[in-house]
Write a protein that holds these residues in place. Structure first.
Motif, PDB file in Angstrom:
ATOM      1  N   ASP A 113      15.859 -25.897  25.842  1.00  0.00           N
ATOM      2  CA  ASP A 113      14.810 -24.981  25.389  1.00  0.00           C
ATOM      3  C   ASP A 113      13.583 -25.832  25.069  1.00  0.00           C
ATOM      4  OD1 ASP A 113      13.114 -23.219  24.155  1.00  0.00           O
ATOM      5  OD2 ASP A 113      14.612 -22.347  22.829  1.00  0.00           O
ATOM      6  N   TYR A 114      12.515 -25.678  25.877  1.00  0.00           N
ATOM      7  CA  TYR A 114      11.303 -26.478  25.727  1.00  0.00           C
ATOM      8  C   TYR A 114      10.243 -25.775  24.893  1.00  0.00           C
ATOM      9  CZ  TYR A 114      12.859 -29.755  29.332  1.00  0.00           C
ATOM     10  OH  TYR A 114      13.553 -30.698  30.051  1.00  0.00           O
ATOM     11  N   ARG A 115      10.574 -24.750  24.149  1.00  0.00           N
ATOM     12  CA  ARG A 115       9.632 -23.958  23.360  1.00  0.00           C
ATOM     13  C   ARG A 115       8.725 -23.116  24.250  1.00  0.00           C
ATOM     14  NH1 ARG A 115       8.755 -24.663  18.111  1.00  0.00           N
ATOM     15  NH2 ARG A 115       6.591 -23.972  18.365  1.00  0.00           N
ATOM     16  N   ASN A 116       8.231 -23.704  25.340  1.00  0.00           N
ATOM     17  CA  ASN A 116       7.398 -22.940  26.266  1.00  0.00           C
ATOM     18  C   ASN A 116       8.210 -22.346  27.407  1.00  0.00           C
ATOM     19  OD1 ASN A 116       4.765 -23.321  25.112  1.00  0.00           O
ATOM     20  ND2 ASN A 116       4.960 -25.478  25.674  1.00  0.00           N
ATOM     21  N   ILE A 123      10.340 -26.990  34.817  1.00  0.00           N
ATOM     22  CA  ILE A 123       9.882 -27.398  33.486  1.00  0.00           C
ATOM     23  C   ILE A 123      10.226 -28.847  33.168  1.00  0.00           C
ATOM     24  CG2 ILE A 123      10.243 -27.001  31.024  1.00  0.00           C
ATOM     25  CD1 ILE A 123      10.366 -24.059  31.544  1.00  0.00           C
ATOM     26  N   SER A 124      11.391 -29.339  33.618  1.00  0.00           N
ATOM     27  CA  SER A 124      11.813 -30.703  33.262  1.00  0.00           C
ATOM     28  C   SER A 124      10.904 -31.763  33.863  1.00  0.00           C
ATOM     29  CB  SER A 124      13.255 -30.950  33.718  1.00  0.00           C
ATOM     30  OG  SER A 124      13.340 -30.931  35.132  1.00  0.00           O
ATOM     31  N   LEU A 125      10.096 -31.414  34.858  1.00  0.00           N
ATOM     32  CA  LEU A 125       9.196 -32.369  35.482  1.00  0.00           C
ATOM     33  C   LEU A 125       7.754 -32.186  35.034  1.00  0.00           C
ATOM     34  CD1 LEU A 125      10.623 -32.358  39.127  1.00  0.00           C
ATOM     35  CD2 LEU A 125      10.866 -34.157  37.406  1.00  0.00           C
ATOM     36  N   GLN A 126       7.505 -31.244  34.154  1.00  0.00           N
ATOM     37  CA  GLN A 126       6.159 -31.044  33.617  1.00  0.00           C
ATOM     38  C   GLN A 126       5.987 -31.902  32.359  1.00  0.00           C
ATOM     39  OE1 GLN A 126       5.849 -26.825  32.920  1.00  0.00           O
ATOM     40  NE2 GLN A 126       6.025 -26.293  35.086  1.00  0.00           N
ATOM     41  N   PHE A 127       4.757 -32.346  32.134  1.00  0.00           N
ATOM     42  CA  PHE A 127       4.475 -33.153  30.950  1.00  0.00           C
ATOM     43  C   PHE A 127       4.255 -32.268  29.732  1.00  0.00           C
ATOM     44  CE2 PHE A 127       2.880 -36.634  33.875  1.00  0.00           C
ATOM     45  CZ  PHE A 127       3.929 -37.494  33.578  1.00  0.00           C
ATOM     46  N   TYR A 128       4.901 -32.669  28.621  1.00  0.00           N
ATOM     47  CA  TYR A 128       4.706 -32.049  27.314  1.00  0.00           C
ATOM     48  C   TYR A 128       4.549 -33.166  26.292  1.00  0.00           C
ATOM     49  CZ  TYR A 128       6.364 -27.548  29.142  1.00  0.00           C
ATOM     50  OH  TYR A 128       6.512 -26.386  29.862  1.00  0.00           O
ATOM     51  N   ASP A 143      16.735 -24.090  37.453  1.00  0.00           N
ATOM     52  CA  ASP A 143      16.224 -22.729  37.216  1.00  0.00           C
ATOM     53  C   ASP A 143      15.409 -22.758  35.939  1.00  0.00           C
ATOM     54  OD1 ASP A 143      17.676 -21.895  39.437  1.00  0.00           O
ATOM     55  OD2 ASP A 143      19.436 -21.373  38.241  1.00  0.00           O
ATOM     56  N   SER A 144      14.096 -22.513  36.061  1.00  0.00           N
ATOM     57  CA  SER A 144      13.195 -22.545  34.912  1.00  0.00           C
ATOM     58  C   SER A 144      12.692 -21.148  34.603  1.00  0.00           C
ATOM     59  CB  SER A 144      11.997 -23.465  35.199  1.00  0.00           C
ATOM     60  OG  SER A 144      12.429 -24.772  35.484  1.00  0.00           O
ATOM     61  N   ARG A 145      12.589 -20.844  33.318  1.00  0.00           N
ATOM     62  CA  ARG A 145      12.073 -19.547  32.866  1.00  0.00           C
ATOM     63  C   ARG A 145      10.948 -19.784  31.867  1.00  0.00           C
ATOM     64  NH1 ARG A 145      16.697 -15.585  30.954  1.00  0.00           N
ATOM     65  NH2 ARG A 145      14.888 -14.184  31.062  1.00  0.00           N
ATOM     66  N   PRO A 146       9.732 -20.031  32.354  1.00  0.00           N
ATOM     67  CA  PRO A 146       8.603 -20.218  31.438  1.00  0.00           C
ATOM     68  C   PRO A 146       8.316 -18.942  30.668  1.00  0.00           C
ATOM     69  CG  PRO A 146       8.076 -20.970  33.670  1.00  0.00           C
ATOM     70  CD  PRO A 146       9.342 -20.187  33.758  1.00  0.00           C
ATOM     71  N   LYS A 147       7.822 -19.100  29.433  1.00  0.00           N
ATOM     72  CA  LYS A 147       7.452 -17.923  28.657  1.00  0.00           C
ATOM     73  C   LYS A 147       6.220 -17.247  29.228  1.00  0.00           C
ATOM     74  CE  LYS A 147       9.580 -19.319  24.299  1.00  0.00           C
ATOM     75  NZ  LYS A 147       9.389 -19.618  22.863  1.00  0.00           N
ATOM     76  N   ILE A 183      10.942 -20.076  37.996  1.00  0.00           N
ATOM     77  CA  ILE A 183      10.861 -21.100  39.042  1.00  0.00           C
ATOM     78  C   ILE A 183      12.282 -21.540  39.393  1.00  0.00           C
ATOM     79  CG2 ILE A 183       9.951 -23.360  39.692  1.00  0.00           C
ATOM     80  CD1 ILE A 183       7.886 -23.041  37.449  1.00  0.00           C
ATOM     81  N   LYS A 184      12.625 -21.400  40.656  1.00  0.00           N
ATOM     82  CA  LYS A 184      13.911 -21.904  41.150  1.00  0.00           C
ATOM     83  C   LYS A 184      13.606 -22.964  42.195  1.00  0.00           C
ATOM     84  CE  LYS A 184      16.458 -17.578  40.416  1.00  0.00           C
ATOM     85  NZ  LYS A 184      17.364 -18.093  39.364  1.00  0.00           N
ATOM     86  N   SER A 185      14.106 -24.173  41.974  1.00  0.00           N
ATOM     87  CA  SER A 185      13.743 -25.261  42.871  1.00  0.00           C
ATOM     88  C   SER A 185      14.936 -26.140  43.182  1.00  0.00           C
ATOM     89  CB  SER A 185      12.633 -26.111  42.252  1.00  0.00           C
ATOM     90  OG  SER A 185      13.105 -26.776  41.100  1.00  0.00           O
TER      91      SER A 185
END
Length: 581
Positions: free
Chosen positions: A353-356, A479-484, A387-391, A396-398
């Protein structure tokens, strides 16, 4: 009425006795209550330290009290002799010493004003190497860098150190029978000249013989790959120490002893006896904890240390919390040089859970890990399905096949509680659309951390990170490849991954710390950073107070911070744990 007092002869003697007794008591009291201090003037620092040491040994230091006048006089008389003796190791044989004494109340102050005089120079140096070692490149280098040169000032400490280094250099290169056949210093005190003669006979060079292993179920071929030498290599004592350390750190053994048996050498070949005590084949560990960003959490690991005689390892680990679940399996194969090389195959299942947004990633990967010139290289190839689920925005499925390279260099003066050191890391990864990948991207990242000690039990910790992703849109990546950024190990004063996502990352931190008790450091910090599509757009700032307790299991960090760049007065309390460098 007038009163007159008359003194008889007897009363006169009694009065004189009392007066004499008074002066004797005064002299005794002043002498026995005396304190001595001394001053040295006119000497260079190193000779002055040696002279001070000799004067202190004389038994009279500034802290000693209760001195008699006889002891004070002895110090005044003997002091110049001790000064002369203290100067001779540095080549001063004709000092001129002026002694001044003054008294202030019950303190004697002795000042020695010293002109050390001319210093003895080395006018002749003879350095002869005999035996097989005269052509050894390391011994030749030691001779070339010999710290004593003609026309240098004579210094006995430098002479003794140089002599020992020369002998030790020969022994370290396998010339175990080395000896100084001649070690002579002739000094002409009148002319202030010194002649130094050293003759080293290295004798024959020794070699490594057969290595015998005892106490392990692993194959001798694997164990021998931990040895930094081969049979018939020239014997080097440092390689014995390296061999023992590498076996002890391999994870297979509780203890390991590597013993060269010089007394059993045949034809100058030294056999080596290696004894080991193995760890249990199966190892498991459970843990419970709490993190400010994860809440309560649990962890577990089970490791099979010796699947076979070739040293293959298998491990399964898990970490579970409300915001993070991770299951990883690793299969490890020792490399050609197993102390620094290994190959790892892994499978993983990670929910975060990345908060976003949320991410569920499954991956299989292979890594080749080796060390070279202090740098740790990790070459990887990973096939991941995420499988990413941005808020905000669509799911995004990649699927991505990602080659990667990690470089890491760590230098520190202590493995657990460093007072000085730094850590430098680089990461490169990417993918090519159409090559088992839905998108193309290239991501670069660098991290650095620096720790150094300051006076008065203080130190400073500096940290910085930067990264950039070459991609059409950051929203195309999982999401795991995006910068936070945000959190106890990135930007304090902000919650975990509160800022982002973005193509670029920039972070910097400075913290001053004071050792308040038993390696517990406390001090203020100031952090800046951002994760966005523009490198330096809208930099965020956080400040507060943090504590770091350096323990054998790692640094325990606690911070209280708040944002200072935004209209936000929230107080963020965070906790983390990990290596200091």
């Amino acid at each position: 009425m007038s009163i007159k007092q008359y003194f008889t002869l007897e009363s006169l003697w009694s009065k004189l006795f009392v007066i004499a007794l008074f002066f004797v008591c005064f002299w005794v009291a002043s002498a026995f209550g005396s304190v001595l201090s001394y001053e040295l003037h006119g000497l260079p620092e190193k000779p002055a330290m040696n002279v001070k040491h000799r004067l202190d040994i004389l038994g009279l230091s500034m802290e000693k009290d209760g001195l008699t006048k006889l002891e004070v006089d002895r110090f005044i008389i003997s002091g110049p002799n001790e000064i002369r003796e203290g100067l001779t190791p540095f080549g001063y044989f004709h000092p001129k010493i002026e002694t001044k004494v003054k008294r202030k109340h019950n303190e004697w102050i002795v000042s020695f004003h010293i002109n050390p005089g001319p210093r003895t120079k080395i006018t002749h140096l003879s350095l002869i190497i005999k035996g097989e070692g005269k052509n050894d490149h390391q011994i030749i280098r030691t001779v070339g860098n010999f710290p004593i040169k003609t026309n240098d000032f004579f210094d006995s400490e430098t002479y003794v150190t140089a002599k020992d280094e020369l002998l030790n250099a020969a022994i370290a290169r396998g010339f175990l029978d080395s000896k100084l056949e001649k070690s002579e210093v002739l000094i002409d005190k009148k002319a202030n000249k010194a002649s130094v003669t050293l003759t080293l006979n290295t004798g024959r060079q020794y070699y490594f013989g057969f290595t015998k292993f005892d106490g392990s179920s692993l194959s001798n071929s694997l164990l021998m790959r931990y040895a930094p030498y081969r049979s018939d290599d020239p014997y080097k004592a440092a390689q014995i120490e390296t061999f023992q350390q590498d076996l002890a750190q391999s994870g297979y053994f509780k203890q390991a002893w590597v013993v060269p048996e010089k007394d059993k050498a045949v034809n100058y070949k030294i056999p080596v006896d290696v004894k080991m005590r193995e760890r249990a084949s199966v190892h498991f560990k459970l843990g419970l904890g709490f993190g400010t960003d994860t809440g309560p959490r649990g962890s577990g690991i089970i490791m099979l240390r010796r699947l076979n005689r070739y040293g293959h390892k298998l491990s399964f680990s898990t970490r579970i919390s409300a915001k993070h679940q991770q299951f990883v399996g690793n299969y490890t194969i020792p490399g050609r040089r197993p102390a620094t090389e290994r190959y790892v195959g892994s499978v993983s299942y990670v929910f975060q859970d990345y908060r976003n947004g949320e991410s569920l990633k499954r991956s299989v990967a292979a890594h080749a890990i080796f060390e070279d010139y202090g740098w740790k290289h990790t070459w990887g190839l990973s096939l991941q399905r995420e499988d990413s689920r941005p808020k905000k925005g669509p799911d995004i499925k990649s699927t991505l096949l990602i080659p990667s390279l990690d470089l890491l260099y760590v230098k520190k003066d202590d493995p657990i509680k460093p007072n000085y050191g730094y850590r430098i890391g680089f990461n490169f990864k990417g993918a090519k659309e159409g090559v088992l990948a839905d998108d193309s991207f290239l991501q670069l990242r660098g991290d650095v951390k620096y720790v150094t000690l300051l006076p008065l039990s203080n130190r400073v910790v500096l940290r910085g990170s930067g990264g950039y992703t070459f991609v059409n849109s950051i929203d195309d990546l999982p999401i795991s490849l995006q910068f936070y950024t945000g959190g106890p190990d990135s930007l304090r004063g902000f919650r975990f991954n509160q800022i982002g996502p973005g193509k670029s990352l920039v972070q910097a931190s400075v913290q001053l710390q004071h050792d308040v008790w038993n390696n517990l450091y406390i001090g203020p910090f100031y952090d800046i950073g951002n994760a966005s599509d523009s490198v330096f757009h809208d930099i965020n700032e956080g400040a507060g107070v943090a504590a770091s307790w350096l323990t054998p299991v790692g640094a325990l960090r606690f911070s209280v911070g708040t944002p200072v760049s935004k209209h936000d007065s929230s107080i963020i309390v965070q906790f983390s744990m990990g290596p200091e460098l």
